[in-house]
Design a protein around this motif. Structure first.
Motif, PDB file in Angstrom:
ATOM      1  N   ARG A 178      54.470  -6.498 -71.917  1.00 38.80           N
ATOM      2  CA  ARG A 178      55.638  -7.285 -71.512  1.00 38.80           C
ATOM      3  C   ARG A 178      56.971  -6.628 -71.813  1.00 38.80           C
ATOM      4  NH1 ARG A 178      53.760 -11.897 -68.685  1.00 38.80           N
ATOM      5  NH2 ARG A 178      51.672 -12.319 -69.451  1.00 38.80           N
ATOM      6  N   ARG A 189      52.307 -14.211 -59.116  1.00 38.71           N
ATOM      7  CA  ARG A 189      52.932 -14.877 -60.265  1.00 38.71           C
ATOM      8  C   ARG A 189      51.873 -15.505 -61.161  1.00 38.71           C
ATOM      9  NH1 ARG A 189      56.886 -17.151 -56.671  1.00 38.71           N
ATOM     10  NH2 ARG A 189      55.948 -19.211 -56.988  1.00 38.71           N
ATOM     11  N   TYR A 209      50.095 -12.883 -63.159  1.00 35.78           N
ATOM     12  CA  TYR A 209      50.944 -12.361 -64.221  1.00 35.78           C
ATOM     13  C   TYR A 209      51.027 -13.355 -65.381  1.00 35.78           C
ATOM     14  CZ  TYR A 209      54.963 -10.230 -66.536  1.00 35.78           C
ATOM     15  OH  TYR A 209      55.805  -9.642 -67.456  1.00 35.78           O
ATOM     16  N   GLU A 251      48.300 -12.984 -67.564  1.00 40.29           N
ATOM     17  CA  GLU A 251      48.277 -11.661 -68.183  1.00 40.29           C
ATOM     18  C   GLU A 251      47.213 -10.743 -67.580  1.00 40.29           C
ATOM     19  OE1 GLU A 251      48.123 -11.874 -72.406  1.00 40.29           O
ATOM     20  OE2 GLU A 251      49.976 -13.023 -72.595  1.00 40.29           O
ATOM     21  N   ILE A 276      48.057  -8.928 -64.812  1.00 37.68           N
ATOM     22  CA  ILE A 276      48.851  -7.838 -64.222  1.00 37.68           C
ATOM     23  C   ILE A 276      49.871  -7.396 -65.259  1.00 37.68           C
ATOM     24  CG2 ILE A 276      50.363  -7.141 -62.327  1.00 37.68           C
ATOM     25  CD1 ILE A 276      49.174  -9.370 -60.646  1.00 37.68           C
ATOM     26  N   ILE A 333      54.498  -5.465 -62.296  1.00 38.09           N
ATOM     27  CA  ILE A 333      55.304  -6.604 -61.836  1.00 38.09           C
ATOM     28  C   ILE A 333      56.714  -6.139 -61.495  1.00 38.09           C
ATOM     29  CG2 ILE A 333      56.455  -8.704 -62.660  1.00 38.09           C
ATOM     30  CD1 ILE A 333      53.669  -9.185 -61.644  1.00 38.09           C
TER      31      ILE A 333
END
Length: 576
Positions: free
Chosen positions: A37, A154, A157, A160, A162, A167
């Motif tokens: 992230r 979305r 993502y 978690e 991707i 992103i």
């Protein structure tokens, strides 16, 4: 307090940090999250007074070490979000304030996006949202950029599935491109492009930032995709970018040449300029400019350089007075092989185009025939006479005088010297050929055809089948331009032939009566018949069979070349 993103190389742990120590901190618990992230919570830093562009970390040491670990793994890491303390700040109070604000923010990025999106719909600006949550405006923009993603991406993502780098690149893509990528991802996640490969996939192998452009961005007709994560725009059409960039490089190079640089060399994209192999040389001493173009479009101008070999040559020649132009001449612009390549392709293009312009082709052909070239060596007919008497006879010929007069007119038309007997010359040079070609282009078709006829007459070979064929095709009557003269009778020797001529002009009975006479007697009778002297009746125009069209021999066993020549080619002309 100023919130900003700072490159990791400008950061270092501060000694006053409560967790400061020689051993790196344990980051196993936060590294996976930061790897996936990035840094979500700003570090607390303050400027290093003794060093410009250097900051020490007051709070966030573990986040810093985690970012360093990501950099070692991936080769690079984005600048880290930092809260920069100003002079007089109370660090403890500021950190407490940040913790309070961050605590109000849901740590899940998709939830943050939904929150920020709701606030923007209520009229809040990016700056307002950033101030509310103690974030940089870039961080807010990054969350809002998630709104450009299609719903299934979305959702993946949020779960978690991707990574953050993928992103980031997907926010640059159109929804159609996102759907294409999503289809690949569902089919085979391992084969699907992610991370840096995803960026290459989106931009066709080239991701060129707008900062690389030498040209004004408002002149770029294509689409520019804005990277909200990196605060950078990218050219969606690399081919269009390179065309525009090439034009800008060429314009800059022209400006440098006009400024007095001896040479501006534009290097191939991706070729590195090895400064260590060059020496600095000022403009007035022949220094060159090397234009370095990276594979990503960035352009660097290296002004005032010569290769070490060139610099040595220049130093050697300076004593002899050689200038920069002579130095440049030492190295040709193209190799022999490249010159051959260029010349062959130009030759192919030009001669194919010539097929559509026969009038120009005719003029160029005439220029080659008259002036000659490396491939054209046309020799005018020398008209060699076996004796002076024959030469004088030819000079007196009506047709020959007419042709020579016409030659003089054409020489004047083409601007050739009067002393030049013939238009054509057996040898010439390329420049003379092109100079004549330029003159012929200014003549009208009638004038050009007159030149053509004259040149063809000059190069018509005596005694050739071409002469006999032309005589038949043109129906050339020899009577108006030739009559028996003294050299003709002097060269007339064969008694049987003379007797046959006598029969043609005076009748068979007269010929039979004089068959035993000497050749001189029979020739005199022929002269008397032609002149009407010595009691002989004057006959009209007479042509021996040799002067007929087509030419004829008097004897079956005779070897008369003009008649033989026509016999060989007569079949090509039907009943002509």
């Amino acid at each position: 307090m100023e919130l900003r993103h700072i490159p990791i190389d400008e950061l270092r742990p501060a000694a006053i940090n409560m967790r400061h120590g020689k051993r790196p901190p344990d980051i196993d618990d936060i590294l996976p999250s930061i790897r996936a992230r990035g840094i979500l919570q700003p570090l607390l830093v303050r400027p290093v007074e003794a060093e410009p562009n250097a900051y020490e970390i007051v709070a966030g040491r573990r986040r810093y070490f985690s970012a360093n670990a990501v950099k070692e793994e991936q080769g690079e890491v984005e600048p880290l979000p930092c809260a920069v303390m100003e002079s007089g700040d109370d660090a403890a109070a500021l950190e407490a304030s940040l913790i309070e604000n961050i605590a109000r923010l849901d740590p899940d990025e998709m939830s943050q996006y939904e929150c920020f999106a709701r606030l923007t719909r209520e009229g809040k600006s990016v700056a307002d949202i950033a101030a509310t949550f103690g974030l940089t405006e870039l961080m807010v923009k990054r969350r809002l950029a998630l709104g450009t993603l299609i719903a299934p991406i979305r959702a993946a993502y949020r779960a978690e599935k991707i990574d953050a780098a993928s992103i980031r690149h997907l926010t640059l893509a159109s929804q159609a491109k996102q759907k294409e990528w999503w289809k690949l991802w569902k089919a085979d996640r391992n084969a699907c492009p992610t991370g840096h490969r995803l960026k290459q996939w989106l931009f066709g192998g080239q991701s060129i930032a707008t900062g690389a452009a030498l040209f004004p961005l408002d002149t770029y007709e294509g689409e520019i995709v804005t990277d909200l994560f990196g605060e950078e725009g990218y050219f969606a059409d690399p081919d269009l970018f390179w065309r525009k960039q090439g034009e800008a490089i060429a314009a800059k190079a022209d400006a440098l040449r006009e400024a007095g640089w001896s040479e501006v060399i534009v290097m191939e994209p991706g070729e590195h300029f090895p400064a260590w192999d060059y020496e600095k040389v000022p403009k007035k001493k022949g220094g060159k400019v090397y234009v370095e173009v990276s594979g990503r479009g960035e352009v660097s101008f290296h002004e005032g350089y010569l290769s070490r070999a060139e610099a040595r040559r220049k130093a050697k020649h300076e004593g002899a007075g050689n200038d920069a132009a002579e130095l440049r001449a030492a190295r040709p612009e193209v190799t022999k092989a490249m010159r051959n390549y260029i010349e062959l392709h130009r030759h192919a293009a030009v001669r194919a185009e010539l097929l559509d312009h026969p009038g120009i082709a005719l003029r160029l052909m005439l220029a080659h025939v008259i002036a000659g070239s490396a491939l054209w060596q046309v020799t005018p007919e020398p008209q060699k006479a076996a004796s002076d008497a024959i030469a004088k006879s030819l000079a007196a010929n009506v047709a020959e005088r007419a042709f020579r007069g016409w030659q003089a007119n054409i020489r004047a038309l083409l601007g050739l010297p009067e002393e030049r007997e013939n238009l054509t010359a057996p040898h010439g040079d390329a420049e003379a050929t092109i100079a004549l070609f330029a003159k012929l282009l200014m003549l009208n078709d009638e004038e050009v055809m007159n030149v053509l006829a004259t040149v063809m007459g000059e190069t018509l070979q005596v005694g050739s089948a071409a002469v006999e064929a032309l005589a038949v095709v043109l129906k050339r009557d020899m009577g108006p331009v030739w009559e028996p003269d003294a050299p003709f009778f002097e060269l007339l020797r064969d008694r049987s032939t003379i007797n046959a001529m006598l029969a043609d002009i005076a009748g068979k009975s007269v010929a039979d009566q004089n068959v035993a006479e000497k050749a001189s007697v029979q020739k005199q009778i022929i002269r008397d018949c032609l002149a009407g002297t010595n009691g002989r009746a004057k006959v009209g125009t007479w042509l021996p069979r040799w002067m007929h069209v087509p030419a004829r021999a008097y004897r079956e066993d005779g070897d008369f070349a003009p008649a033989e020549a026509w016999h060989r080619v007569a079949g090509y002309f039907g009943k002509a």
